[in-house]
Design an enzyme around this catalytic site. Structure first.
Site, mmCIF file in Angstrom:
data_model
loop_
_atom_site.group_PDB
_atom_site.id
_atom_site.type_symbol
_atom_site.label_atom_id
_atom_site.label_comp_id
_atom_site.label_asym_id
_atom_site.label_seq_id
_atom_site.Cartn_x
_atom_site.Cartn_y
_atom_site.Cartn_z
ATOM 1 N N TYR A 8 0.833 -1.205 0.000
ATOM 2 C CA TYR A 8 0.000 0.000 0.000
ATOM 3 C C TYR A 8 0.866 1.252 0.000
ATOM 4 O O TYR A 8 2.100 1.196 0.163
ATOM 5 C CB TYR A 8 -0.939 0.005 1.208
ATOM 6 C CG TYR A 8 -0.269 0.349 2.525
ATOM 7 C CD1 TYR A 8 0.594 -0.549 3.149
ATOM 8 C CD2 TYR A 8 -0.480 1.590 3.137
ATOM 9 C CE1 TYR A 8 1.212 -0.228 4.347
ATOM 10 C CE2 TYR A 8 0.128 1.917 4.333
ATOM 11 C CZ TYR A 8 0.969 1.006 4.944
ATOM 12 O OH TYR A 8 1.589 1.326 6.122
ATOM 13 N N LYS B 208 6.555 -1.916 1.932
ATOM 14 C CA LYS B 208 5.355 -1.312 2.539
ATOM 15 C C LYS B 208 4.199 -2.303 2.390
ATOM 16 O O LYS B 208 3.317 -2.154 1.542
ATOM 17 C CB LYS B 208 5.051 0.050 1.905
ATOM 18 C CG LYS B 208 4.229 0.945 2.806
ATOM 19 C CD LYS B 208 4.329 2.393 2.401
ATOM 20 C CE LYS B 208 3.291 3.287 3.074
ATOM 21 N NZ LYS B 208 3.328 3.283 4.533
ATOM 22 N N GLU C 111 12.669 2.576 13.956
ATOM 23 C CA GLU C 111 11.722 3.589 13.498
ATOM 24 C C GLU C 111 10.473 3.530 14.341
ATOM 25 O O GLU C 111 10.333 2.669 15.211
ATOM 26 C CB GLU C 111 11.385 3.376 12.021
ATOM 27 C CG GLU C 111 10.714 2.043 11.744
ATOM 28 C CD GLU C 111 10.312 1.835 10.281
ATOM 29 O OE1 GLU C 111 10.250 2.801 9.511
ATOM 30 O OE2 GLU C 111 10.041 0.668 9.935
ATOM 31 N N LEU D 102 11.284 1.343 6.916
ATOM 32 C CA LEU D 102 10.704 1.822 5.669
ATOM 33 C C LEU D 102 11.406 3.141 5.314
ATOM 34 O O LEU D 102 11.521 4.024 6.171
ATOM 35 C CB LEU D 102 9.203 2.080 5.842
ATOM 36 C CG LEU D 102 8.530 2.512 4.537
ATOM 37 C CD1 LEU D 102 8.352 1.321 3.609
ATOM 38 C CD2 LEU D 102 7.200 3.179 4.795
HETATM 39 N N1 PMP Z 1 7.905 3.851 8.794
HETATM 40 C C1 PMP Z 1 6.753 3.161 8.848
HETATM 41 C C2 PMP Z 1 6.750 1.817 9.501
HETATM 42 C C3 PMP Z 1 5.581 3.701 8.301
HETATM 43 O O1 PMP Z 1 4.419 3.022 8.345
HETATM 44 C C4 PMP Z 1 5.616 5.004 7.738
HETATM 45 C C5 PMP Z 1 4.372 5.640 7.205
HETATM 46 N N2 PMP Z 1 3.976 5.071 6.010
HETATM 47 C C6 PMP Z 1 6.843 5.677 7.687
HETATM 48 C C7 PMP Z 1 7.967 5.069 8.230
HETATM 49 C C8 PMP Z 1 6.959 7.039 7.060
HETATM 50 O O2 PMP Z 1 6.855 6.939 5.658
HETATM 51 P P1 PMP Z 1 6.339 8.133 4.770
HETATM 52 O O3 PMP Z 1 7.147 9.331 5.118
HETATM 53 O O4 PMP Z 1 6.562 7.680 3.379
HETATM 54 O O5 PMP Z 1 4.891 8.327 5.100
#
Ligand code: PMP
Length: 275
Positions: free
Chosen positions: A30, A143, A175, A199
């Site tokens: 997603y 993701k 994270e 991620l």
């Molecule tokens: N880490 C994780 C585990 C996440 O779910 C997200 C949010 N999608 C992020 C980091 C931040 O990613 P982004 O800046 O692309 O929203």
């Protein structure tokens, strides 16, 4: 509200096949994309990441990055989204329940939009976070729809009246449950390297660009919970949180500092380039 489902635009309701592998196995991927002022923000980066996630789990997407952008733009217009988010999910498709991939499969795509304001209060005043053990699998770079580890972490944060759970694996801060984590020490920004344990957030990439433009050293290097507690400033970032300062980690308080404020300003200029 108009929704894109399986190649069609439909109003509000869709019917999920009971054999959708996303539903049964979390077998899919997603993205969440931001809309500011009726315009997509960093959409290309998000859909390039979707393409990468799909390839990593061997799903052949039927749409291109440009197709996804076009569908999102159509939804924004039809649903009159000014400030909002777009959710995009692709599952491996429908097949009688079996862990093994079906012989041939047609991915199921769902895209919808919803209104969401910028998180101004948290960005202004800061938020509380807790730390806990990272119990997720070892491909956090994908993701994936499998979010149970993240869900349990976030719920524990919520119960502790915190906004986010900062996960720690083998003595290293990885994270948040749905965000990336940065510390600032003596004017340098540190964040976990973009490997299989996190991620690679699109917001993280934008922050890196902002830091480079501001001549603030940006170092992709791991740090420990002790270094987190000892940091001058702490930030979490995501598509929905943008650049949010942390003011409390477990029982310890942290000040919001000048590097955070500079990054927030630079980030805002990327959202509204004219202002
Ligand atoms: N880490 C994780 C585990 C996440 O779910 C997200 C949010 N999608 C992020 C980091 C931040 O990613 P982004 O800046 O692309 O929203």
């Amino acid at each position: 509200n108009l929704i894109y489902f399986n190649g069609e635009y439909v109003n509000d309701k869709i019917a999920i096949d009971p054999n959708d592998r996303g539903y049964q196995f979390g077998d899919g991927i997603y993205e969440v994309v931001r809309v500011y002022n009726g315009m997509l923000f960093t959409a290309r980066e998000h859909f390039e990441r979707l393409v990468r996630s799909a390839a990593e789990i061997q799903i052949k997407l039927e749409l291109t990055v440009d197709d996804y952008i076009e569908i999102c733009q159509h939804l924004i217009t039809e649903n009159q989204v000014t400030d909002g988010l777009i959710y995009v999910q692709v599952t491996r498709g429908n097949a009688l329940r079996n862990h093994i991939f079906p012989e041939s499969f047609k991915p199921v795509t769902l895209i919808y939009s919803y209104d969401s304001a910028r998180p101004v209060e948290g960005m202004d005043k800061g938020v509380k976070v807790i730390t806990l053990e990272d119990i997720r699998w070892l491909r956090c770079d994908i993701k994936s729809l499998n979010l149970l580890g993240n869900v349990l972490a976030k719920q524990q944060a919520h119960v502790g009246q915190a906004v986010e759970a900062i996960q720690v694996r083998d003595g290293i801060v990885t994270e948040g449950a749905s965000s990336n984590v940065f510390i600032i020490k003596n004017g340098t920004i540190y964040t976990h390297p973009a490997n299989h344990l996190i991620l690679n957030g699109i917001t993280r990439i934008v922050i890196k660009r902002c830091a480079e433009e501001l001549n603030i050293p940006f170092v992709e290097k791991t740090f420990t919970p002790e270094e987190l507690y000892d940091a001058d400033e702490v930030i979490i970032s995501s598509t929905s949180l943008e650049v949010t300062p942390v003011t409390q980690i477990d029982d310890q308080t942290v000040e919001i500092g000048p590097v955070t404020r500079q990054l927030q300003q630079a980030f805002k200029e990327k959202i509204y380039p004219a202002s």
